[in-house]
Write an enzyme that holds these catalytic residues in place. Structure first.
Site, short mmCIF file in Angstrom:
data_model
loop_
_atom_site.label_atom_id
_atom_site.label_comp_id
_atom_site.label_asym_id
_atom_site.label_seq_id
_atom_site.Cartn_x
_atom_site.Cartn_y
_atom_site.Cartn_z
CG LEU A 1 38.20 51.68 71.03
CD1 LEU A 1 37.64 50.78 71.86
CD2 LEU A 1 37.19 51.76 69.78
CB CYS B 1 43.93 47.17 76.55
SG CYS B 1 42.93 46.98 75.06
#
Ligand code: UDX
Length: 442
Positions: A146, A255
Site C-alpha cells: 500500500l 519505504c
C-alpha cells in the site's frame, strides 16, 4: 473455517492500522496490539494518529469489531493468524532494524497453533531465520504494497496478494489467502524467500523508474526537450507503462529510501555488488539538491535571501515527513545562508519538530510574504487553485521552482513569475513580467 476469522494485528502504524480497519470492514473481528499505550488510548477513543484518507470513516464504522490493546496475549487468545506490522526502520548502517520484529517473536511459542504473518518489510532470509530460532512456528510472508495517501484504496484493490510459506505451513497460507479472497486480487503463492524478495524488488524497481525519469528530465533541460512529453510518449509502450514516470525533486517516504538501501546491503552482505541501486540512490540525492542551482541561476548567492517551501510532507495526502525532500532542501538552503519559511496543510506539527530552523506559516500567503523565491516541494491539490498574481505581489521576487511539475508554467508566467520546472524548457533569466502588468491568463 469461519469467513470472519478473528485476526491479530501486531503494531498499529500505517500498515497495521490500515490492515486492521480494512479487515474489520471485510467482517473480521480484530485484536490490534501496540506497545504505545498513548496510541492505543487514542484509537480506543476513535481518533487516528495519522492522516490517511478514509481511515477515520472506516475506523468509526468498525469500532465494535476492533479491540485496541497493549496486551499481545489478547490477540493470542482470540486469533490464530498474527499479522506482524511493526516498523523496520533503517539502522545506522542502512540495514533494516528488526528489533521490533524480534520482540513480537519473543512473545510467541512454537506451538503450531499460531502463525506469524509478516507484513513488515524485512530482508530476504528473515523468515528462515525466525523459523530457525523458533522451531514449530508456522510462518507466512505476505508483503504489503500500500501507498500512503491512498492506503485504504490500495488495500481494498490490490494488484496482487503475495503469500510465501513452506509446504508444512500450507494451512496458514490458505487462511491468509482466504482473508484476502473477497478482494479478488491475483494471488501469488510461493516460498518465503521469494515473497520477501518480491517486496524489495518491486520497491527497488519503482525507485529506479523514478531516478531514471529524473535523469531524463535533467538531460531534457540541457537539450530543450520537455520531459512531460517524453514520459507521455514512453508510457504508452505497455512494456514501460505510464506510472512512476513523474520527474521531481526526488523520492522520499518511509519505504523507498529504506528498502533500496536494505536491498543494496543485503546484496552486498551476500557478496554481490548491486551497481544499479547505487546509481538510483545517488541520482535521488543529487535530484533534491538541483533546486539550489535553479535558485542561484536567478538569485545569485542565496545568503540573506528568503525562500518559501510549499509542501513539506514527502508526498500529498499524508503528514509523513520521513525522508522528505523538504528536509534536505531546508538544510541546504540554511547552509547557503538563506532564511526558510514553509507551509504544509497537514504536516505542520511534524514539521515543527523536524524543521526547527524553518519559519512555519499557517497559509501559503504568509509563507510567501517577502520571499525571494518559492519552491513547490509537495503537490498538494490546494496549490493548483491559488491566485498566483496576488501571491506574487506579496513576494520580494516572484520566482517559483516547481519541484513536482505540478503547476501550469503559462499561468505562472502570465502571473508575473519566473517559472522553473523539472525537465521542462527553462526560464530565461529575467523573463518575469512585473507584477500587475501581466495578464494572468487563468
Ligand atoms: C511506496 C510503494 O509505492 C508502496 O508499494 C510500498 O508499499 C511503500 O512504498 P509510498 O512511499 O507510500 O509507497 O509512496 P509512493 O506514492 O510510492 O511515492 C514514493 C515517493 O516517490 C514519493 O516521494 C513520491 O513523490 C515519489 N514519486 C512517485 C516520484 O517522484 N515520481 C513518481 O512518478 C512517483
Amino acid at each position: 473455517m469461519s469467513e470472519n476469522e478473528p485476526l491479530g494485528i501486531i503494531g498499529v502504524g500505517w500498515v497495521g492500522l490500515v490492515s486492521a480497519v480494512c479487515f474489520a470492514e471485510l467482517g473480521h473481528p480484530i485484536k490490534a496490539v501496540d506497545i504505545d499505550a498513548e496510541k492505543v488510548a487514542l484509537l480506543r477513543e476513535g481518533s487516528t494518529p495519522i492522516h490517511e484518507p478514509r481511515l477515520d470513516e472506516l475506523l468509526e464504522r468498525n469500532r465494535d469489531r476492533i479491540l485496541f490493546t497493549t496486551e499481545i496475549s489478547e490477540a493470542l487468545e482470540a486469533a490464530r493468524l498474527l499479522f506482524c506490522c511493526v516498523d523496520t526502520p533503517p539502522t545506522y548502517s542502512g540495514d533494516a532494524d528488526l528489533s521490533r520484529v524480534r520482540e513480537v517473536v519473543a512473545n510467541l511459542r512454537g506451538d503450531g497453533e499460531h502463525a506469524l504473518v509478516m507484513k513488515s518489510t524485512v530482508p530476504v532470509g528473515t523468515g528462515a531465520s525466525i523459523v530457525r530460532g523458533l522451531a514449530g512456528l508456522p510462518y507466512v510472508s505476505c508483503p504489503e504494497f500500500l501507498k500512503e495517501g491512498s492506503a485504504i484504496d490500495d488495500f481494498m484493490n490490490p494488484d496482487r496478494v503475495v503469500i510465501g510459506a513452506a509446504t508444512d505451513d500450507a494451512w496458514a497460507a490458505d487462511a491468509v489467502a482466504a482473508a484476502y479472497a473477497p478482494l479478488g486480487a491475483a494471488l501469488v503463492r510461493t516460498d518465503v524467500a521469494s515473497a520477501e524478495m518480491v517486496k524489495l524488488a518491486s520497491n527497488a524497481f519503482l525507485a529506479t523508474k523514478i531516478s531514471f525519469i529524473n535523469e531524463i528530465a535533467n538531460v531534457s533541460e540541457e537539450v530543450g526537450a520537455d520531459v512531460a512529453e517524453v514520459a507521455r510518449g514512453m508510457g504508452l509502450d505497455e512494456r514501460i507503462g505510464a506510472a512512476f514516470l513523474r520527474p521531481g525533486i526526488g523520492f522520499g517516504g518511509s519505504c523507498f529510501p529504506k528498502d533500496i538501501s536494505a536491498l543494496k546491503l543485503l546484496a552486498g552482505n551476500s557478496g554481490y555488488h548491486f551497481q544499479l541501486l547505487n546509481a538510483v540512490i545517488e541520482v535521488n540525492e543529487l535530484q533534491k539538491r538541483r533546486v539550489i542551482g535553479k535558485l542561484t541561476k536567478h538569485l545569485g548567492s542565496l545568503a540573506g535571501k528568503r525562500v518559501a517551501l510549499l509542501g513539506l510532507a514527502f508526498k500529498p495526502d499524508t503528514d509523513d515527513m520521513r525522508e522528505a525532500s523538504s528536509l534536505v532542501l531546508a538544510a541546504r538552503l540554511e547552509g547557503e545562508g538563506a532564511s526558510v519559511s514553509g507551509y504544509d496543510p497537514v504536516a505542520a506539527a511534524t514539521a515543527a519538530e523536524l524543521l526547527p530552523g524553518v519559519e512555519l506559516a499557517d497559509t501559503v500567503e504568509a509563507a510567501l510574504e517577502g520571499a525571494d523565491a518559492a519552491v513547490l516541494v509537495t503537490e498538494w491539490p490546494e496549490f493548483a487553485h491559488l491566485d498566483w498574481a496576488l501571491l506574487g505581489a506579496k513576494m520580494a521576487n516572484p520566482l517559483l521552482v516547481d519541484g513536482r511539475n505540478f503547476l501550469d508554467p503559462d499561468v505562472l508566467r502570465a502571473a508575473g513569475f519566473a517559472y522553473e520546472g523539472i525537465g521542462r524548457p527553462a526560464a530565461a533569466l529575467g523573463d518575469a513580467e512585473p507584477i500587475g502588468t501581466a495578464d494572468r491568463g487563468t
